[in-house]
Design an enzyme around this catalytic site. Structure first.
Site, PDB file in Angstrom:
ATOM      1  N   ARG A  89      15.818  52.954  -4.277  1.00 58.78           N
ATOM      2  CA  ARG A  89      15.777  53.206  -5.711  1.00 58.78           C
ATOM      3  C   ARG A  89      14.409  53.776  -6.080  1.00 58.78           C
ATOM      4  O   ARG A  89      13.404  53.447  -5.474  1.00 58.78           O
ATOM      5  CB  ARG A  89      15.982  51.906  -6.504  1.00 58.78           C
ATOM      6  CG  ARG A  89      17.439  51.477  -6.653  1.00 58.78           C
ATOM      7  CD  ARG A  89      17.548  50.267  -7.548  1.00 58.78           C
ATOM      8  NE  ARG A  89      16.890  49.123  -6.984  1.00 58.78           N
ATOM      9  CZ  ARG A  89      15.693  48.677  -7.328  1.00 58.78           C
ATOM     10  NH1 ARG A  89      15.001  49.296  -8.280  1.00 58.78           N
ATOM     11  NH2 ARG A  89      15.164  47.624  -6.744  1.00 58.78           N
ATOM     12  N   TYR A 240      21.175  57.864  -3.129  1.00 62.60           N
ATOM     13  CA  TYR A 240      20.988  56.521  -2.601  1.00 62.60           C
ATOM     14  C   TYR A 240      21.440  55.403  -3.536  1.00 62.60           C
ATOM     15  O   TYR A 240      21.054  55.358  -4.704  1.00 62.60           O
ATOM     16  CB  TYR A 240      19.515  56.276  -2.228  1.00 62.60           C
ATOM     17  CG  TYR A 240      19.455  55.078  -1.329  1.00 62.60           C
ATOM     18  CD1 TYR A 240      19.693  55.215   0.031  1.00 62.60           C
ATOM     19  CD2 TYR A 240      19.296  53.807  -1.843  1.00 62.60           C
ATOM     20  CE1 TYR A 240      19.737  54.115   0.858  1.00 62.60           C
ATOM     21  CE2 TYR A 240      19.335  52.701  -1.022  1.00 62.60           C
ATOM     22  CZ  TYR A 240      19.559  52.864   0.327  1.00 62.60           C
ATOM     23  OH  TYR A 240      19.617  51.760   1.138  1.00 62.60           O
ATOM     24  N   LYS A 249      23.482  49.177 -10.770  1.00 66.02           N
ATOM     25  CA  LYS A 249      22.346  48.811 -11.607  1.00 66.02           C
ATOM     26  C   LYS A 249      22.368  49.548 -12.951  1.00 66.02           C
ATOM     27  O   LYS A 249      22.035  48.985 -13.992  1.00 66.02           O
ATOM     28  CB  LYS A 249      21.032  49.063 -10.864  1.00 66.02           C
ATOM     29  CG  LYS A 249      20.895  48.234  -9.564  1.00 66.02           C
ATOM     30  CD  LYS A 249      21.063  46.781  -9.822  1.00 66.02           C
ATOM     31  CE  LYS A 249      21.170  45.816  -8.675  1.00 66.02           C
ATOM     32  NZ  LYS A 249      20.432  45.870  -7.495  1.00 66.02           N
ATOM     33  N   HIS A 269      20.619  40.102 -13.017  1.00 69.40           N
ATOM     34  CA  HIS A 269      20.498  40.396 -11.577  1.00 69.40           C
ATOM     35  C   HIS A 269      20.619  39.072 -10.815  1.00 69.40           C
ATOM     36  O   HIS A 269      19.637  38.555 -10.292  1.00 69.40           O
ATOM     37  CB  HIS A 269      19.135  41.054 -11.329  1.00 69.40           C
ATOM     38  CG  HIS A 269      18.972  41.687  -9.975  1.00 69.40           C
ATOM     39  ND1 HIS A 269      17.732  41.885  -9.393  1.00 69.40           N
ATOM     40  CD2 HIS A 269      19.868  42.178  -9.098  1.00 69.40           C
ATOM     41  CE1 HIS A 269      17.885  42.475  -8.220  1.00 69.40           C
ATOM     42  NE2 HIS A 269      19.166  42.651  -8.009  1.00 69.40           N
ATOM     43  N   SER A 291      14.915  42.201  -5.963  1.00 71.34           N
ATOM     44  CA  SER A 291      15.561  42.959  -4.896  1.00 71.34           C
ATOM     45  C   SER A 291      15.002  42.560  -3.531  1.00 71.34           C
ATOM     46  O   SER A 291      13.791  42.420  -3.361  1.00 71.34           O
ATOM     47  CB  SER A 291      15.322  44.453  -5.115  1.00 71.34           C
ATOM     48  OG  SER A 291      15.877  44.824  -6.357  1.00 71.34           O
ATOM     49  N   CYS A 293      15.139  39.775  -1.949  1.00 71.01           N
ATOM     50  CA  CYS A 293      14.490  38.457  -1.902  1.00 71.01           C
ATOM     51  C   CYS A 293      15.472  37.322  -1.671  1.00 71.01           C
ATOM     52  O   CYS A 293      15.135  36.160  -1.895  1.00 71.01           O
ATOM     53  CB  CYS A 293      13.693  38.217  -3.170  1.00 71.01           C
ATOM     54  SG  CYS A 293      12.242  39.279  -3.270  1.00 71.01           S
ATOM     55  N   ASP A 316      25.000  39.860  -6.400  1.00 71.49           N
ATOM     56  CA  ASP A 316      23.935  40.713  -6.955  1.00 71.49           C
ATOM     57  C   ASP A 316      23.906  40.744  -8.484  1.00 71.49           C
ATOM     58  O   ASP A 316      22.837  40.820  -9.064  1.00 71.49           O
ATOM     59  CB  ASP A 316      24.087  42.143  -6.421  1.00 71.49           C
ATOM     60  CG  ASP A 316      22.832  42.991  -6.602  1.00 71.49           C
ATOM     61  OD1 ASP A 316      21.733  42.517  -6.276  1.00 71.49           O
ATOM     62  OD2 ASP A 316      22.956  44.136  -7.085  1.00 71.49           O
ATOM     63  N   ARG A 410      21.229  49.416   4.550  1.00 73.88           N
ATOM     64  CA  ARG A 410      22.171  48.556   3.839  1.00 73.88           C
ATOM     65  C   ARG A 410      23.566  48.621   4.441  1.00 73.88           C
ATOM     66  O   ARG A 410      23.975  49.643   4.991  1.00 73.88           O
ATOM     67  CB  ARG A 410      22.260  48.997   2.380  1.00 73.88           C
ATOM     68  CG  ARG A 410      20.934  48.937   1.615  1.00 73.88           C
ATOM     69  CD  ARG A 410      20.941  47.894   0.560  1.00 73.88           C
ATOM     70  NE  ARG A 410      19.607  47.635   0.018  1.00 73.88           N
ATOM     71  CZ  ARG A 410      19.353  46.630  -0.815  1.00 73.88           C
ATOM     72  NH1 ARG A 410      20.320  45.811  -1.188  1.00 73.88           N
ATOM     73  NH2 ARG A 410      18.145  46.418  -1.269  1.00 73.88           N
TER      74      ARG A 410
END
Ligand code: GTP
Ligand code: SPV
Ligand code: MN
Length: 626
Positions: A89, A240, A249, A269, A291, A293, A316, A410
């Site tokens: 991102r 991406y 998002k 989030h 993100s 974590c 998420d 990912r």
């Protein structure tokens, strides 16, 4: 035969509709798509139905072209490698466009660069758009993707339509959201509102820029704009994840955040999980970590203590609202996981590993010679002489100091394949949330777990959230950064107002959950994690559940309620340094609270709610009195 079929193909002007029917779309969608055809000038329009056949056709095409590469050790698993300039991102190029600047961003103090969302004027956006969008899909297909965030037709769900020239995006959207023409019926039956999501790789044919890895993109012109007033997103130049899968998002956090404020709910989030204890008592917990974590890992946790069961609702994003009876209920608006690959293995996250054995797309991972995916953390799976091809295409063997996979590589995998999805994960009513957890990567000073004194203190704990930067966005190196509510990159409106909104939900008849803060990442003087993490985090969840039930296992500290010594089950863990894990060094906390007060004052100025200011001051006073 082909000629015969041509007869049935619709056209929009000169542009053929190569699949689907333009006229079957609701009229307002037709008008919007038409305006995008006029603007972007694609060679054809492909209206997606989300079917398996459609996916197979596209995958086949992408395999021929080289964009996708089949991982031959699995069923229907593919690798995709991006242009190395398009791997995460891009926060710096993500903006909120609004008529009034302070609808989007707080009044920062003079000489402060705001980092809680960036604002752009309509005039500036128009200028930059004119330099990007006209003709940007020349020579390419335009895909029209109807999708639902949340189960199709459920009252909590919202509908979007994404227009894109990337078929990788189509394949991932099909996993991450519910892509189906049933969406048209929902729109036709209801008010017809949908979130408009326009995306382009920004790479018209003939190519202006060398295409690397069969991944067209335009890194110099990336621009991700949100127009909350019009429920609209435009994203240019990047293919991406969070930049291009606009349901995620852009829609489900930034745009939905504004809708949520207007309608009185929360778009966060957060993961949502259920934990059942050995007595058979179940609780649903939501947790916000920045993100990379640990949300996916916690949502899919395999408990290491006997008798506990974890089930997943989402990993998420959580949409939560208070019911008339005061209960807070949450849904996962997504349908898949777009999870961090490195670190994921059979020990840390066996459930994720089971989930992505098939029908998944792996972006920027490495591959072994026998067609298995590979990344950092999977070294046990290969032998010393296994040949690996890295995400950059180079040769690699165990011991090579370079990274085989990109740190932000990912997996994109259907949630429905996850063996521990909760039976209610698609329940339109959502699940009742009884605890909210905040957390981040805090190598120093911050205890394993603490409980907020009350809702207001908890909101302050969320507002002061910090974490070490990760590879999920463009930041280089590791530094501790503020990430309030784990939402810094995802805020869609003035962050001060966002905190007001959180404070305002505490009113009758709302039963606000208890709020906690966790830190799995504290290290000792040698840099070793003090806490084993992953499956052992169930021990902390167990403590949290007992606190929700009011058990007397907490003691007051200046920064919140800490576990009484011995109240967390450490059976079978070996050496755990409780005192170090829970210590709250006064000097550290004094400096930390001072820095945090300055940060929030600089960043939100007059918009910072007085309640949060007071909570910070009270916390500072308590630390001072230590
Ligand atoms: P986004 O998808 O970016 O929002 O991230 P996320 O919050 O879902 O993070 P994820 O669960 O994918 O974890 C990111 C990284 O943190 C992975 O490399 C994990 O291996 C690591 N991680 C997760 N949980 C723990 C933990 O309890 N302890 C330690 N030491 N590492 C963890
Ligand atoms: C994150 O960065 O928080 C993610 C991945 O979950 S992305 O979809 O790229 O935003
Ligand atoms: Mn995320």
């Amino acid at each position: 035969f082909v000629e015969h079929r041509e007869v049935f193909i619709e056209h929009y002007g000169e542009v053929p509709i190569v699949k689907g029917s333009f006229n079957d779309m609701p009229k307002n969608v037709q008008a919007w798509v038409a305006s995008k055809i006029d603007l972007c000038k694609p060679r054809g329009v492909y209206i997606c139905d989300g079917s398996q056949e459609e996916a197979e056709t596209i995958i086949h095409k992408l395999e021929e072209r080289g964009t996708l590469h089949k991982l031959k050790a699995y069923e229907n698993n593919y690798i995709c490698k991006t242009d190395p300039k398009d791997v995460a991102r891009v926060e710096g190029l993500t903006y909120i466009v609004s008529h009034n600047k302070h609808d989007s961003v707080p009044h920062v103090r003079p000489n402060t660069k705001g980092i809680l969302a960036q604002w752009m004027s309509y005039a500036e956006a128009e200028k930059l758009n004119m330099d990007r969008w006209p003709g940007c899909m020349a020579g390419r297909m335009m895909y029209v993707i109807p999708f639902s965030m949340g189960p199709v037709g459920s009252p909590l769900s919202k509908i979007g339509v994404q227009v894109t020239d990337s078929n990788y995006v189509l394949l991932c959207m099909r996993i991450m959201t519910r892509v189906t023409p049933k969406v048209w019926d929902v729109l036709k039956k209801g008010k017809g509102d949908f979130v408009k999501c326009l995306h382009s790789m920004g790479s018209p044919r003939p190519n202006q820029r060398k295409v690397i890895n069969h991944w067209p993109c335009n890194p110099d012109k990336v621009l991700i704009l949100h127009y909350p007033e019009e429920r609209k997103v435009t994203s240019f130049g990047s293919g991406y994840g969070g930049n291009s899968l606009l349901g995620k998002k852009c829609f489900a956090l930034r745009i939905a955040g504004v809708i949520a404020r207007d309608e009185g709910w929360l778009a966060e989030h957060m993961l949502i999980m259920s934990v059942t204890n050995p007595k058979g008592q179940e609780k649903f917990i939501a947790a916000a970590f920045p993100s990379a974590c640990g949300k996916t890992n916690m949502a899919l946790l395999t408990p290491t203590i006997p008798g506990y069961k974890v089930q997943c609702i989402g990993d998420d994003i959580a949409w939560m609202r208070f019911e008339e009876n005061g209960e807070l209920r949450g849904i996962n608006p997504e349908a898949g996981f777009f999870g961090v690959a490195p670190g994921t293995n059979e020990k840390t996250n066996p459930i994720a590993v089971q989930t992505f054995q098939s029908n998944s797309i792996f972006t920027n991972v490495a591959e072994t010679e026998d067609g298995h995916f590979f990344w950092e953390g999977m070294e046990d799976k290969i032998s010393d002489d296994t040949e690996v091809v890295t995400w950059l295409g180079g040769k690699w063997k165990k011991g090579n100091p370079e990274k085989a996979a990109h740190p932000n590589s990912r997996f994109c995998t259907p949630a429905g394949q996850c063996p521990i999805m909760h039976p209610m994960w698609e329940d339109p009513k959502g699940v009742p949330i009884s605890a909210i957890i905040f957390g981040g990567r805090r190598p120093e000073g911050v205890p394993l777990v603490l409980e907020a004194f009350d809702w207001k203190h908890g909101v302050m704990l969320g507002a002061q959230l910090k974490s070490e930067t990760t590879a999920a966005a463009e930041f280089k190196g590791k530094k501790i950064m503020h990430d309030p509510m784990a939402m810094r990159p995802f805020i869609g409106y003035n962050f001060g107002k966002y905190l007001d909104h959180w404070l305002e939900v505490e009113k009758p008849p709302h039963k606000v959950p208890k709020i906690f803060h966790v830190n799995w990442f504290r290290v000792d003087s040698t840099g070793k994690f003090l806490w084993p993490g992953f499956g052992d985090n169930i021990r902390v969840l167990d403590w949290i559940m007992r606190r929700v039930d009011g058990e007397d296992i907490a003691v007051e500290s200046p920064i919140g309620l800490l576990p009484k010594k011995g109240s967390i089950n450490l059976d079978g863990l070996g050496e755990i340094n409780w005192d170090e894990l829970f210590s709250i060094p006064k000097d550290y906390w004094l400096a930390d609270i001072k820095e945090t007060m300055k940060f929030l004052d600089d960043q939100t100025g007059e918009d910072l709610p007085q309640v949060v200011r007071d909570e910070l001051q009270k916390q500072a006073d308590r630390i001072n009195a230590m």
